[in-house]
Enzyme design. Structure first.
Site, PDB file in Angstrom:
ATOM      1  CE  LYS A  32      -2.059   1.656   3.792  1.00  0.00           C
ATOM      2  NZ  LYS A  32      -1.799   3.125   3.846  1.00  0.00           N
ATOM      3  CG  ASP A  59      -4.855   4.396   1.774  1.00  0.00           C
ATOM      4  OD1 ASP A  59      -6.023   4.797   1.593  1.00  0.00           O
ATOM      5  OD2 ASP A  59      -4.339   4.284   2.902  1.00  0.00           O
ATOM      6  CE  LYS A  61      -7.679   6.458   4.388  1.00  0.00           C
ATOM      7  NZ  LYS A  61      -6.215   6.212   4.213  1.00  0.00           N
ATOM      8  CG  ASP A  64     -12.640  17.911  -4.405  1.00  0.00           C
ATOM      9  OD1 ASP A  64     -13.586  18.709  -4.612  1.00  0.00           O
ATOM     10  OD2 ASP A  64     -11.476  18.291  -4.184  1.00  0.00           O
ATOM     11  CB  THR A 119      -9.598   1.385  11.806  1.00  0.00           C
ATOM     12  OG1 THR A 119      -8.351   1.879  11.326  1.00  0.00           O
ATOM     13  CG2 THR A 119     -10.199   0.443  10.775  1.00  0.00           C
ATOM     14  NE  ARG A 211       1.553   2.173  13.414  1.00  0.00           N
ATOM     15  CZ  ARG A 211       0.742   2.999  14.058  1.00  0.00           C
ATOM     16  NH1 ARG A 211       1.237   3.884  14.905  1.00  0.00           N
ATOM     17  NH2 ARG A 211      -0.558   2.945  13.859  1.00  0.00           N
TER      18      ARG A 211
END
Length: 232
Positions: A32, A59, A61, A64, A119, A211
């Site tokens: 990603k 990614d 997002k 608009d 999340t 991570r």
């Protein structure tokens, strides 16, 4: 369609990204590219990682007005990524425009998925900050249904919501789920989390793991642990 683990390459430079990816000798994990790396390095980083043989989830997002999203998706489609996303909160009209822009002249296009609720969001912040009084689960399902109605391929959601989304939108409607941590790991700033094994049981199609892999002492071993728990 098989399940897969997507590694979130949340780095701030190409140098750090390739230093990480070079650890995967003989492997080409699905990666990603998020806002941090894309804004640091631009489209060139996407082309280089693609040239190395990786599948890419871009990614960014988008959110608009429909015309702007349509034009932007047309540009992103030319990068030959495998998956990209937008915010379902942008409305059905915006999502339909995104599909139009993303579709190439030959009819092909990357997978397009919608973010329902991040999340890091919980019911309290949704109510207090966004003035949305409906329960979080209800809002997520409604956004997912809107995405399906708009012709999208799936949604980004918490693993905890994947099963309900499949029940409401069909088994072929993809659930791409961040918020995955090992049972013995740190949650970080995620609120709605689960383990790779539990995400598999619930019904996630893809898990996005950052991570717990990128900051692991042995990233390759951590990735293989994810594959073992989620895919195998």
């Amino acid at each position: 369609m098989g399940k897969d683990v997507i590694i979130a390459c949340d780095f701030d430079s190409a140098e750090k990204t390739f230093e990480f990816l070079d650890k995967f000798t003989g492997k080409k994990p699905f990666v990603k590219i998020g806002m941090e790396l894309y804004y640091a390095e631009g489209p060139a980083i996407v082309r280089e990682i693609k040239a190395r043989g990786h599948k890419i989830f871009l990614d960014l997002k988008l959110h608009d007005i429909p015309t702007t999203v349509k034009k932007s998706m047309a540009v992103l489609s030319r990068l030959d990524v495998d998956m990209c996303n937008l915010h379902a909160a942008g409305t059905v009209r915006m999502m339909e425009a995104a599909i139009e822009g993303l579709t190439r002249p030959d009819g092909s296009r990357p997978l397009l998925i919608a973010v329902t609720q991040l999340t890091s969001t919980d019911g309290e912040s949704m109510k207090n900050d966004l003035l949305i009084d409906r329960p979080l689960d209800e809002v997520v399902i409604h956004y997912a249904k809107n995405a399906a109605r708009s012709g999208l391929d799936g949604v980004v959601c918490s693993p905890l919501e994947a099963g309900k989304i499949h029940e409401n939108c069909g088994e072929k409607f993809l659930t791409v789920t961040p918020g995955v941590r090992f049972a013995d790991g740190d949650k970080g700033d995620q609120k709605r989390v689960t383990t790779p094994a539990e995400a598999k049981r619930i019904g996630s199609d893809y898990i996005v793991v950052g991570r717990p892999i990128t900051q692991a002492a042995d990233p390759v071993a951590a990735y293989e642990r994810c594959i073992a728990e989620f895919v195998d």
